[in-house]
Scaffold this active site. Structure first.
Site, PDB file in Angstrom:
ATOM      1  N   GLU A   1       9.708   7.741 -17.488  1.00 24.77           N
ATOM      2  CA  GLU A   1       8.332   8.232 -17.632  1.00 24.77           C
ATOM      3  C   GLU A   1       7.743   7.809 -18.976  1.00 24.77           C
ATOM      4  O   GLU A   1       6.572   7.434 -19.073  1.00 24.77           O
ATOM      5  CB  GLU A   1       8.301   9.753 -17.489  1.00 24.77           C
ATOM      6  CG  GLU A   1       8.651  10.204 -16.078  1.00 24.77           C
ATOM      7  CD  GLU A   1       8.891  11.704 -16.017  1.00 24.77           C
ATOM      8  OE1 GLU A   1       7.961  12.427 -15.651  1.00 24.77           O
ATOM      9  OE2 GLU A   1      10.002  12.157 -16.344  1.00 24.77           O
TER      10      GLU A   1
ATOM     11  N   SER B   1      15.329  20.849 -17.191  1.00 27.37           N
ATOM     12  CA  SER B   1      14.156  21.694 -17.365  1.00 27.37           C
ATOM     13  C   SER B   1      14.581  22.999 -18.019  1.00 27.37           C
ATOM     14  O   SER B   1      15.661  23.521 -17.734  1.00 27.37           O
ATOM     15  CB  SER B   1      13.523  21.965 -16.000  1.00 27.37           C
ATOM     16  OG  SER B   1      12.785  23.169 -16.033  1.00 27.37           O
TER      17      SER B   1
ATOM     18  N   LYS C   1      16.843  20.834 -12.169  1.00 24.85           N
ATOM     19  CA  LYS C   1      16.124  19.596 -12.456  1.00 24.85           C
ATOM     20  C   LYS C   1      16.937  18.560 -13.227  1.00 24.85           C
ATOM     21  O   LYS C   1      17.703  18.880 -14.123  1.00 24.85           O
ATOM     22  CB  LYS C   1      14.856  19.902 -13.265  1.00 24.85           C
ATOM     23  CG  LYS C   1      13.788  20.588 -12.493  1.00 24.85           C
ATOM     24  CD  LYS C   1      13.207  19.695 -11.423  1.00 24.85           C
ATOM     25  CE  LYS C   1      11.738  19.533 -11.519  1.00 24.85           C
ATOM     26  NZ  LYS C   1      11.102  18.717 -12.389  1.00 24.85           N
TER      27      LYS C   1
ATOM     28  N   HIS D   1       0.840  -1.215   0.000  1.00 27.88           N
ATOM     29  CA  HIS D   1       0.000   0.000   0.000  1.00 27.88           C
ATOM     30  C   HIS D   1       0.869   1.258   0.000  1.00 27.88           C
ATOM     31  O   HIS D   1       0.448   2.302   0.469  1.00 27.88           O
ATOM     32  CB  HIS D   1      -0.948   0.033   1.205  1.00 27.88           C
ATOM     33  CG  HIS D   1      -1.686  -1.251   1.430  1.00 27.88           C
ATOM     34  ND1 HIS D   1      -2.933  -1.507   0.915  1.00 27.88           N
ATOM     35  CD2 HIS D   1      -1.324  -2.381   2.085  1.00 27.88           C
ATOM     36  CE1 HIS D   1      -3.327  -2.720   1.255  1.00 27.88           C
ATOM     37  NE2 HIS D   1      -2.361  -3.280   1.968  1.00 27.88           N
TER      38      HIS D   1
END
Ligand code: ARG
Length: 480
Positions: A302, A289, A295, A168
């Site tokens: 992804e 970025s 970043k 969980h």
């Protein structure tokens, strides 16, 4: 939009495999919809192969003389050489079969017209697509294997590091980092078994089925099977020209691979966040970025996570197509290749990227270790009491009390006064501190498939053995 419906006369001169019964011929708008050369061009090496085998089969059936058969083979080789050298289709080529027929006419003249005796594009495209799939599953297998190797290499590097396991997404019980990494290895092994099964389904020869009712000439399908490397011969011509089960199987397998990649990517992305900090990404598969100079984004992971949606889309698209069809060949089936090629192309981009992104990850033992809060040893404390003679239910309740005390006082369990332990249960003794050690917790789980160091070593060994035999290519023609 008045230029959409163009008079058919403009395209009438194009080389077609049909047209005798037509007066004016198709419109440009129809051709634009109907032509599949943009999708199926990549089948050309397979169409050449099966056509050469067909030329021999026609000779064997006394349809062609030996000279004619040899001339066709020579012509097909010449066509293959032109395509290999980069010759591109013309916009007017309906599909790969028509393209090859046109080029064959250019190479050897009228005798080319004899090749299409007894066959149809229905059994032809099914055969070419199966041959392509037999090779593609092999390429997919190698790409999955590469990712497994990457997982195994990292598991071997971090073998002794400990980290939390989660259920969980809540901290559960300590595990070794190798155990977590290998939890992504075995699903890929199941995917490879599915790929093998899909490959077996593809390896059934449809050629000789004609358009739907079988070939009217006594060609040897056994010879075709042997020449083209199929495992079996389709037993029913109506089924053979419409059977796309093998594509559905590849697409389901691709979807499962996509799902497994997505889960691995998601784990790595979460573990790579500053909040977790278990993983540091490298530079080869990340991007920056345009606005935020600090970043480093895990784009490859992804994109892998996102690609699972495309796999599922391809699978549902094909199944929805098949579900609506009457038996035998229907033109809807032309779109099967769009889904098959997209799924395969995508995975062949994504799998190496995930393997590479994982290989350049650095695992932070310190961050993993410091995430092992003492409440994670609650199950071990209960097991401690059970070993001393308590029932598990009683032990669960007693440890629950200690967890509550730890939470309400903000004191880690190992720092609670010994009196709290004895108050919670009379069987707690001085050796309780052992049960609060993550290393002990892990060491207790030596059951097969558990996270104990000996069990994990055996698991690493088993994974290594699985990767030992190099895949043997089914076919030497690995062109895309
Ligand atoms: N391009 C077609 C396909 O991919 C080839 C088969 C055409 N068959 C036909 N009866 N028109 O399905």
């Amino acid at each position: 939009m008045s230029d959409v419906i163009t008079p058919a006369v403009e395209v009438k001169k194009s080389h077609k495999l049909w047209g005798g019964r037509f007066g004016t011929g198709p419109t440009a708008a129809f051709d634009a919809l109907n032509n599949s050369i943009g999708i199926d061009f990549r089948l050309w090496p397979y169409d050449i192969r099966l056509s050469k085998a067909w030329a021999v089969a026609l000779w064997g059936a006394n349809v062609l003389t030996l000279d004619e058969s040899k001339e066709l083979e020579r012509g097909l080789d010449a066509v293959a050489a032109r395509l290999d050298a980069g010759e591109q289709p013309q916009a007017s080529d309906e599909d790969v079969h028509t393209l090859i027929d046109r080029l064959l006419h250019e190479e050897i003249g009228d005798v080319a017209s004899k090749l299409h005796t007894g066959r149809s594009r229905n059994d032809q495209v099914a055969t070419a697509t199966r041959l392509w799939t037999m090779d593609a599953t092999q390429r997919l297998d190698s790409a999955v294997r590469m990712l497994q190797q990457s997982l195994l290499d990292q598991a071997t590097t971090v073998e002794t590091a400990l980290m939390p396991s989660y259920t969980h997404l809540q901290r559960a019980i300590p595990v070794s980092a190798a155990h977590w990494l290998l939890s992504h290895f075995w699903p890929l092994e199941r995917d490879r078994a599915r790929l093998k099964a899909a490959q077996r389904s593809a390896a059934v020869l449809p050629l000789g089925s004609g358009a739907v009712a079988g070939c009217a000439y006594p060609i040897s399908r056994v010879l075709l099977q042997g020449t083209l490397g199929f495992d079996a011969i389709s037993p029913n011509s109506i089924d053979a020209v419409s059977d796309r089960d093998f594509i559905a199987e590849v697409l389901f397998t691709s979807t499962m691979i996509g799902v497994h990649l997505s889960r691995l990517a998601e784990d790595l992305i979460i573990y790579g966040s500053s909040e977790f900090g278990f993983v540091q990404f490298g530079e080869g598969y990340t991007s920056g970025s345009s606005m935020m100079p600090q970043k480093r984004n895990p784009d490859a992971l992804e994109l892998a996570r996102g690609s699972a949606a495309r796999m599922l889309g391809n699978l549902t698209s094909l199944l929805a197509t098949l579900k609506g069809l009457p038996s035998s060949y229907n033109k809807d089936l032309q779109d099967d290749k769009r889904t098959l090629f997209d799924a395969t192309d995508t995975l062949l981009l994504v799998l190496p990227a995930v393997a590479g992104a994982l290989a350049e990850c650095t695992f932070r033992r310190d961050r993993m270790q410091s995430a092992l809060s003492s409440t994670m040893m609650a199950t071990d404390l209960a097991d401690y009491l059970v070993r001393k003679g308590a029932t598990f239910r009683e032990a669960h309740g007693a440890v629950g009390k200690l967890v509550r005390e730890s939470e309400s006082t903000g004191v880690e369990m190992q720092s609670l006064p010994f009196a709290s332990f004895t108050a919670a249960h009379r069987l707690f003794a001085a050796d309780v501190s052992d049960a609060l050690s993550p290393a002990q917790s892990v060491a207790h789980r030596e059951v097969e498939g558990g996270t104990g160091p000996v069990a994990v070593r055996a698991q690493i060994e088993a994974a290594r053995v699985v990767l030992l035999p190099p895949p043997t290519p089914r076919s030497s023609n690995a062109a895309v």
